[in-house]
Design a protein around this motif. Structure first.
Motif, PDB file in Angstrom:
ATOM      1  N   ARG A   1       0.753  -1.234  -0.047  1.00  0.00           N
ATOM      2  CA  ARG A   1      -0.068   0.099  -0.046  1.00  0.00           C
ATOM      3  C   ARG A   1       0.833   1.220   0.025  1.00  0.00           C
ATOM      4  NH1 ARG A   1      -3.304  -0.387   4.530  1.00  0.00           N
ATOM      5  NH2 ARG A   1      -2.057   0.808   5.845  1.00  0.00           N
ATOM      6  N   PHE A   2       0.813   2.105  -0.966  1.00  0.00           N
ATOM      7  CA  PHE A   2       1.673   3.280  -1.272  1.00  0.00           C
ATOM      8  C   PHE A   2       0.890   4.422  -1.803  1.00  0.00           C
ATOM      9  CE2 PHE A   2       2.707   0.137  -4.615  1.00  0.00           C
ATOM     10  CZ  PHE A   2       2.724   0.901  -5.469  1.00  0.00           C
ATOM     11  N   ARG A   3       1.231   5.758  -1.718  1.00  0.00           N
ATOM     12  CA  ARG A   3       0.540   6.677  -2.330  1.00  0.00           C
ATOM     13  C   ARG A   3       1.531   7.140  -3.572  1.00  0.00           C
ATOM     14  NH1 ARG A   3      -1.993  11.218   1.338  1.00  0.00           N
ATOM     15  NH2 ARG A   3      -3.596   9.673   1.381  1.00  0.00           N
ATOM     16  N   THR A   4       1.042   7.431  -4.744  1.00  0.00           N
ATOM     17  CA  THR A   4       2.093   7.849  -5.883  1.00  0.00           C
ATOM     18  C   THR A   4       1.209   8.485  -7.059  1.00  0.00           C
ATOM     19  OG1 THR A   4       3.689   6.938  -7.345  1.00  0.00           O
ATOM     20  CG2 THR A   4       1.762   5.455  -7.096  1.00  0.00           C
ATOM     21  N   THR A   5       2.060   9.116  -7.873  1.00  0.00           N
ATOM     22  CA  THR A   5       1.493   9.680  -8.991  1.00  0.00           C
ATOM     23  C   THR A   5       1.823   8.855 -10.229  1.00  0.00           C
ATOM     24  OG1 THR A   5       3.462  10.906  -9.669  1.00  0.00           O
ATOM     25  CG2 THR A   5       1.483  11.962  -8.322  1.00  0.00           C
TER      26      THR A   5
ATOM     27  N   GLY B   1      -8.921   2.444  -3.526  1.00  0.00           N
ATOM     28  CA  GLY B   1      -9.911   1.722  -3.157  1.00  0.00           C
ATOM     29  C   GLY B   1     -10.991   0.803  -4.236  1.00  0.00           C
ATOM     30  N   LYS B   2     -10.589   1.212  -5.449  1.00  0.00           N
ATOM     31  CA  LYS B   2     -11.253   0.340  -6.561  1.00  0.00           C
ATOM     32  C   LYS B   2     -10.485  -0.517  -7.375  1.00  0.00           C
ATOM     33  CE  LYS B   2     -15.075   4.120  -6.883  1.00  0.00           C
ATOM     34  NZ  LYS B   2     -15.884   4.781  -7.673  1.00  0.00           N
ATOM     35  N   LEU B   3     -10.900  -1.737  -7.687  1.00  0.00           N
ATOM     36  CA  LEU B   3     -10.137  -2.473  -8.488  1.00  0.00           C
ATOM     37  C   LEU B   3      -9.894  -1.990  -9.766  1.00  0.00           C
ATOM     38  CD1 LEU B   3      -8.798  -5.507  -8.815  1.00  0.00           C
ATOM     39  CD2 LEU B   3     -11.134  -6.268  -9.713  1.00  0.00           C
TER      40      LEU B   3
ATOM     41  N   HIS C   1      -2.569  11.258 -11.585  1.00  0.00           N
ATOM     42  CA  HIS C   1      -2.600  12.106 -10.526  1.00  0.00           C
ATOM     43  C   HIS C   1      -2.132  11.277  -9.123  1.00  0.00           C
ATOM     44  CE1 HIS C   1      -6.148   9.483  -9.208  1.00  0.00           C
ATOM     45  NE2 HIS C   1      -6.672   9.508 -10.265  1.00  0.00           N
ATOM     46  N   LEU C   2      -2.212  12.125  -7.919  1.00  0.00           N
ATOM     47  CA  LEU C   2      -1.736  11.347  -6.557  1.00  0.00           C
ATOM     48  C   LEU C   2      -2.826  10.465  -6.308  1.00  0.00           C
ATOM     49  CD1 LEU C   2       0.219  11.420  -4.502  1.00  0.00           C
ATOM     50  CD2 LEU C   2      -0.926  13.163  -3.280  1.00  0.00           C
ATOM     51  N   LYS C   3      -2.519   9.454  -6.227  1.00  0.00           N
ATOM     52  CA  LYS C   3      -3.659   8.241  -5.741  1.00  0.00           C
ATOM     53  C   LYS C   3      -3.009   7.302  -4.688  1.00  0.00           C
ATOM     54  CE  LYS C   3      -1.800   6.080  -9.771  1.00  0.00           C
ATOM     55  NZ  LYS C   3      -1.065   7.123 -10.075  1.00  0.00           N
ATOM     56  N   ASP C   4      -3.927   6.728  -4.001  1.00  0.00           N
ATOM     57  CA  ASP C   4      -3.528   5.511  -3.178  1.00  0.00           C
ATOM     58  C   ASP C   4      -3.879   4.193  -3.703  1.00  0.00           C
ATOM     59  OD1 ASP C   4      -3.060   7.233  -0.995  1.00  0.00           O
ATOM     60  OD2 ASP C   4      -4.937   7.146   0.067  1.00  0.00           O
ATOM     61  N   VAL C   5      -2.750   3.368  -3.693  1.00  0.00           N
ATOM     62  CA  VAL C   5      -2.666   2.239  -4.577  1.00  0.00           C
ATOM     63  C   VAL C   5      -2.469   1.079  -3.485  1.00  0.00           C
ATOM     64  CG1 VAL C   5      -1.221   0.863  -6.031  1.00  0.00           C
ATOM     65  CG2 VAL C   5      -1.553   3.073  -6.703  1.00  0.00           C
ATOM     66  N   GLU C   6      -3.282  -0.067  -3.689  1.00  0.00           N
ATOM     67  CA  GLU C   6      -2.921  -1.148  -2.984  1.00  0.00           C
ATOM     68  C   GLU C   6      -2.688  -2.161  -3.976  1.00  0.00           C
ATOM     69  OE1 GLU C   6      -5.461  -1.126   1.146  1.00  0.00           O
ATOM     70  OE2 GLU C   6      -6.208  -1.876  -0.644  1.00  0.00           O
TER      71      GLU C   6
ATOM     72  N   PRO D   1      -1.554   6.498   4.229  1.00  0.00           N
ATOM     73  CA  PRO D   1      -2.254   6.296   5.533  1.00  0.00           C
ATOM     74  C   PRO D   1      -3.005   5.141   5.658  1.00  0.00           C
ATOM     75  CG  PRO D   1      -3.370   8.199   4.369  1.00  0.00           C
ATOM     76  CD  PRO D   1      -2.096   7.594   3.234  1.00  0.00           C
ATOM     77  N   ALA D   2      -2.986   4.573   6.911  1.00  0.00           N
ATOM     78  CA  ALA D   2      -3.652   3.266   7.150  1.00  0.00           C
ATOM     79  C   ALA D   2      -4.949   3.606   7.870  1.00  0.00           C
ATOM     80  CB  ALA D   2      -2.852   2.401   8.065  1.00  0.00           C
ATOM     81  N   PRO D   3      -6.095   2.541   7.745  1.00  0.00           N
ATOM     82  CA  PRO D   3      -7.364   2.944   8.454  1.00  0.00           C
ATOM     83  C   PRO D   3      -6.992   3.108   9.990  1.00  0.00           C
ATOM     84  CG  PRO D   3      -7.692   1.091   6.810  1.00  0.00           C
ATOM     85  CD  PRO D   3      -6.227   1.422   6.621  1.00  0.00           C
TER      86      PRO D   3
END
Length: 376
Positions: free
Chosen positions: A55-59, A91-93, A132-137, A161-163
């Motif tokens: 899990r990370f944040r990236t463009t 959060g979406k596949l 764009h800046l996004k959260d990736v899992e 960030p984590a839940p």
């Protein structure tokens, strides 16, 4: 492309990351627990990264993950498909991929012992992602041992960030994700996503057996919410009789409570499974079906005094939870998640494990009954 070191800040859902000559192995049991285990089936199951994801944040518009998968071959059984990697964006596949190559373990169905053959690493690549800046899992295959070799992207990454709340779950192959379509669509993953919690999945195929080292792993893992789904493996392993089962459950819960004295703790009894409702274990493959290339299970035991069936275990778990008089200990009847009505709608394709549609149903029901109830 930028290579980012793989650390526990990025790899979520594992209890340990073991450095090896060929990559990092995510483990779902600690080294201490693994040292006390003698079952090759559990050794394989805990190293299969069910619920483990990057899990990370990236463009970044391009993401590559180099891994060393371990493919499992069961002689006489149909070939297993390559493991699936799920990429979720905000959060979406967004995409799925598999990789070839990797090591191979050929497993003796009678003993569980495996013969190991080495192979090359593989790469899963996702491109054309929104920049764009996004959260990736990036969810690892839930049913395939996966060593992490390198994460490469075309833009920097940082931890996302984590839940706020961590849900720690232990169970059998159904919790592990058997017959689910992909790692983010096992029932625990779906329930966690619905509730917005951080999942640590200690579901071990064939090995929810009340092992003390598993109880200690649960005890020592930080968590806000805990659930244990018990029963089916004790039956299909024909592991113990009723006299031993009750005290073993008490001891298991006592150990968890040593580390989590007041966390909501939910005991979940077995889902509906006709072959074991009134017939004890041991369970076995249906060898006539296997000879025809179909995986199916059957119960081979004979009823007798003290022998465990799913009906007996449900009654005993309800009794134990009531007896303990712990205001933060709760019971959930597994038939409320998947009972005879669900079996009629979503039959078990191998007579033991739910199919992808049933995983979705179970995940939704657990979110409703647990996260809308004792976990609210």
């Amino acid at each position: 492309m930028i290579t980012t070191p793989l650390t526990t800040e990025l790899v979520r859902g594992a209890l340990e990351l073991e450095p090896t000559e060929r990559g990092l192995v995510p483990h779902r049991l600690t080294a201490r627990a693994r040292a006390q285990n003698t079952d090759p089936r559990l050794a394989m199951a805990e190293a299969q990264p069910a619920g483990v994801r990057l899990r990370f944040r990236t463009t970044a518009g391009v993401i590559e993950l180099e891994t060393l998968p371990t493919k499992v071959v069961y002689p006489g059984a149909p070939p297993r498909p390559d493991g699936v990697y799920d990429l979720l964006v905000d959060g979406k596949l967004a995409a799925q991929a598999s990789t070839s190559g990797g090591d191979t373990v050929t497993v003796d169905l009678a003993t569980g012992a495996g013969t190991h053959t080495s192979g090359p690493t593989g790469v899963v690549r996702f491109d054309g992602l929104p920049e764009h800046l996004k959260d990736v899992e990036l969810w690892l295959p839930h049913n395939e041992i996966t060593s992490l070799v390198a994460l490469r992207t075309d833009a920097p990454v940082s931890p996302a960030p984590a839940p706020d709340r961590v849900w720690l779950h232990h169970g059998s192959s159904i919790s592990h994700g058997s017959n689910a379509a992909s790692p983010s669509t096992t029932w625990p993953a779906l329930a966690a996503a619905s509730a917005g919690v951080e999942l640590i999945n200690l579901g071990f195929s064939g090995n929810a057996l009340l092992d003390p080292f598993t109880a200690r792993a649960l005890r020592d893992t930080p968590a806000d919410l805990i659930s244990v789904k018990l029963g089916i493996n004790v039956v299909n392993a024909d592991l113990m009789r009723l006299r031993a089962f009750g005290p073993a459950v008490h001891g298991f819960l006592d150990t968890i409570r040593e580390g989590h004295p007041s966390a909501p703790l939910l005991v979940v009894s077995p889902l509906y499974c006709p072959i074991h409702e009134r017939t004890p274990g041991p369970g076995d493959f249906d060898h006539s079906a296997l000879a025809a290339g179909v995986v199916r299970f059957r119960a081979t035991g004979e009823p007798g005094p003290g022998k465990l069936t799913l009906e007996v275990i449900r009654e005993e778990l309800a009794r134990i939870v009531a007896q303990r008089q712990d205001p933060d200990l709760h019971h959930l009847d597994g038939l409320a998640l998947y009972g005879p009505a669900e079996y009629a709608e979503f039959p078990l394709p191998d007579d033991l494990h739910p199919d992808p549609a049933a995983h979705r149903h179970i995940g939704a029901r657990f979110a409703e009954l647990a996260f809308g109830g004792p976990f609210a």
